[in-house]
Design an enzyme around this catalytic site. Structure first.
Site, short mmCIF file in Angstrom:
data_model
loop_
_atom_site.label_atom_id
_atom_site.label_comp_id
_atom_site.label_asym_id
_atom_site.label_seq_id
_atom_site.Cartn_x
_atom_site.Cartn_y
_atom_site.Cartn_z
N SER A 97 0.81 -1.21 0.00
CA SER A 97 0.00 0.00 0.00
C SER A 97 0.85 1.27 0.00
O SER A 97 0.32 2.36 -0.21
CB SER A 97 -0.89 0.02 1.25
OG SER A 97 -0.07 0.03 2.41
N THR A 99 2.23 2.27 2.73
CA THR A 99 2.02 2.84 4.06
C THR A 99 3.33 3.30 4.69
O THR A 99 3.38 4.35 5.36
CB THR A 99 1.32 1.82 4.98
OG1 THR A 99 0.04 1.51 4.44
CG2 THR A 99 1.15 2.37 6.39
N PRO A 119 2.32 12.81 13.74
CA PRO A 119 2.33 12.31 12.37
C PRO A 119 1.00 11.74 11.91
O PRO A 119 0.60 11.96 10.75
CB PRO A 119 3.43 11.24 12.38
CG PRO A 119 3.68 10.92 13.81
CD PRO A 119 3.36 12.16 14.58
N ASN A 120 0.31 11.02 12.78
CA ASN A 120 -0.98 10.44 12.39
C ASN A 120 -2.13 11.41 12.60
O ASN A 120 -2.95 11.62 11.71
CB ASN A 120 -1.26 9.16 13.19
CG ASN A 120 -0.27 8.06 12.91
OD1 ASN A 120 0.83 8.07 13.47
ND2 ASN A 120 -0.63 7.12 12.04
N ASN A 130 -4.09 4.50 1.91
CA ASN A 130 -4.78 3.82 0.81
C ASN A 130 -5.37 4.76 -0.22
O ASN A 130 -5.67 4.34 -1.34
CB ASN A 130 -5.86 2.91 1.36
CG ASN A 130 -5.29 1.80 2.22
OD1 ASN A 130 -4.08 1.64 2.31
ND2 ASN A 130 -6.17 1.05 2.87
N HIS A 177 11.00 -5.85 -45.92
CA HIS A 177 11.66 -7.12 -45.55
C HIS A 177 13.18 -6.97 -45.59
O HIS A 177 13.91 -7.96 -45.82
CB HIS A 177 11.23 -8.26 -46.49
CG HIS A 177 9.76 -8.48 -46.55
ND1 HIS A 177 9.08 -9.30 -45.67
CD2 HIS A 177 8.82 -7.96 -47.39
CE1 HIS A 177 7.78 -9.29 -45.97
NE2 HIS A 177 7.61 -8.48 -47.01
N SER A 307 35.88 0.39 -30.82
CA SER A 307 36.46 -0.92 -30.53
C SER A 307 37.73 -0.76 -29.73
O SER A 307 38.49 0.19 -29.92
CB SER A 307 36.75 -1.67 -31.82
OG SER A 307 37.46 -2.86 -31.57
N LYS A 313 37.39 2.16 -35.82
CA LYS A 313 35.99 1.72 -35.87
C LYS A 313 35.12 2.67 -35.04
O LYS A 313 35.45 3.01 -33.90
CB LYS A 313 35.87 0.30 -35.33
CG LYS A 313 34.55 -0.38 -35.65
CD LYS A 313 34.62 -1.86 -35.26
CE LYS A 313 33.42 -2.63 -35.76
NZ LYS A 313 32.16 -2.20 -35.16
N VAL A 314 34.00 3.08 -35.62
CA VAL A 314 33.05 3.95 -34.92
C VAL A 314 31.68 3.31 -35.01
O VAL A 314 31.23 2.92 -36.09
CB VAL A 314 33.02 5.36 -35.53
CG1 VAL A 314 31.99 6.24 -34.80
CG2 VAL A 314 34.40 6.01 -35.46
N GLU A 320 22.06 2.45 -30.13
CA GLU A 320 22.12 1.23 -29.33
C GLU A 320 21.64 1.47 -27.91
O GLU A 320 20.88 0.67 -27.34
CB GLU A 320 23.54 0.68 -29.32
CG GLU A 320 23.99 0.11 -30.66
CD GLU A 320 25.46 -0.24 -30.71
OE1 GLU A 320 25.89 -0.80 -31.72
OE2 GLU A 320 26.19 0.07 -29.73
#
Length: 452
Positions: A97, A99, A119-120, A130, A177, A307, A313-314, A320
């Site tokens: 809940s 709580t 507090p209450n 709830n 495709h 890499s 390499k890029v 990603e």
């Protein structure tokens, strides 16, 4: 570590001396040690806002003395602004809940307020976990959508539309495709992406009226026991005023407390957005593949070495990362779907988990929109590669179907592909159609825009 003694209805508890929370929060800390994940900051801040609104409503109804109410309001608004975030340590995996989180807030605000604020009896007056926690779930999600996700989606759509306009005259080989198909312009391809994003925005806007309909005032089971007439309307009016977003009381509080259909709907819209981002990210990866042996239609801005072993390499790192975010959101949707049906009779008992997944996912999606937008704005088109692919594309023979028939056109396409020759050269050999007419019929620019 120094401690102080706090007590609740179950007895005494040792609490760190500097902690703003009390006994019930400490019990939750001791009981729920499942992860390092706590409730999102935005949830905590909006919960504080609800407590401020409740105190104001209780003051207006003469249920709280002015000094107590004013102090609760001022301290709650401080927490709502981001103060004291270190005093909300309870694990997401707690009582279903929420709580424990509700009492965590009640205890912090009571201690900050002083003046014998309980507090209450004071901070939680006219409320129950709830109805407060489902209300906070909805308020937090609505504001995050409104302030974070929807602006990010709108900016992404604008970015794509701008790039579509900039590339509207560049014709490329279409693909179905993953195979060569009839020509299409970059503007048409990107325009499809932009339209998808715009429809994502529409889906969120469609659900917002339901998300803004709050169950506050339902208290324990939806009947509103211990909640005076007028409280919900006054409190929701205060939430509206302080948040700048319009909220209202839901027509049936039982529905929002016993079930979480609106949260499931929110998650579905987020999943739909993730699907769109995944599609765009994967298109960008394919379009930039190569650069020599792939499609090589576009070049993404180089961001980092790709890499640890292959120099030069890029990789398409941002698409990603965005695809991984999309996968996370789709997984969250499964979790929220399971959690959404975990309501028995009058209360759903996976509210903290639903809140966590929705709010953490909202920020992730917004960041993904920003990142993929920057990627789209920054790519350049390899027109030489595109034009060479178009020149050799045997599918252009489709334009001759009405003149020579499907089977004859297919034979020309097969021969052109087998001999790696331009389709127009083979068509000239195999038909009696003059080359000047073939050039008109098989013009990729015309084929990409037959309506012109």
């Amino acid at each position: 570590m120094k401690h102080r003694i706090e007590h609740d209805s179950m007895g005494e508890v040792k609490v760190p001396a500097e902690a703003l929370y009390g006994a019930q929060t400490q019990r939750a800390i001791d009981n729920f040690r499942f992860s390092s994940r706590t409730m999102p900051e935005m949830f905590i801040r909006r919960l504080a806002l609800i407590k401020a609104a409740a105190a104001e409503a209780n003051l207006a109804l003469d249920l709280l003395p002015k000094v107590k109410a004013d102090t609760i309001v001022s301290q709650a608004l401080l927490v709502a602004s981001g103060e004291h975030m270190g005093h909300f340590p309870i694990d997401v995996f707690q009582t279903g809940s929420g709580t424990s989180t509700n009492m965590n807030m009640n205890e912090v605000l009571a201690r900050l307020a002083g003046n014998d604020v309980h507090p209450n009896d004071d901070v939680n007056l006219s409320q129950s976990s709830n109805d407060v926690i489902p209300t906070c779930l909805q308020v937090s999600t609505a504001l995050e959508f409104e302030e974070v996700l929807l602006p990010a989606l709108d900016l992404l759509a604008e970015t794509i539309e701008q790039k579509a306009g900039d590339t509207s005259d560049i014709v490329k080989t279409g693909r179905t495709h993953l195979m060569d198909a009839m020509p299409i312009t970059f503007g048409q391809e990107l325009g499809g992406w932009a339209f998808q994003v715009r429809e994502c925005i529409e889906r969120f806007n469609d659900l917002m009226p339901r998300l803004r309909a709050l169950p506050l005032g339902g208290t324990a089971v939806g009947t509103g026991v211990n909640c005076p007439p007028g409280f919900a309307d006054l409190a929701i009016a205060a939430i509206t005023r302080w948040s700048g977003s319009h909220f209202r009381a839901v027509e049936n509080r039982f529905s929002r407390m016993a079930a979480q259909d609106v949260a499931v709907e929110c998650s579905a819209a987020m999943r739909g957005t993730a699907v769109v981002l995944m599609k765009v990210a994967n298109d960008l990866r394919w379009m930039s593949s190569g650069p020599l042996s792939g499609l090589g239609e576009i070049e993404l801005a180089p961001l980092q070495p790709g890499s640890s072993i292959m120099p030069g390499k890029v990789n398409p790192v941002v698409p990603e990362a965005v695809a991984m975010i999309a996968a996370e959101i789709m997984g969250n949707d499964v979790t929220i779907g399971i959690a959404g049906q975990s309501g028995n009779f009058q209360l759903n008992v996976m509210l903290p988990l639903i809140s966590y997944k929705l709010l953490s996912g909202t920020g992730l999606l917004a960041n993904a929109c920003d990142a993929i937008g920057d990627t789209i704005a920054g790519f350049s088109v390899n027109e030489d590669n595109i034009n060479e692919s178009l020149r050799l594309n045997p599918i252009l023979v489709t334009a001759l179907n009405s003149r020579i028939g499907y089977e004859a056109a297919a034979a020309i396409a097969k021969k052109a592909y087998a001999e790696k020759r331009p389709i127009i050269d083979v068509a000239e050999e195999e038909t009696d159609i003059p080359r000047t007419e073939l050039e008109e019929l098989m013009d990729p620019v015309w084929l990409a825009r037959p309506d012109r």
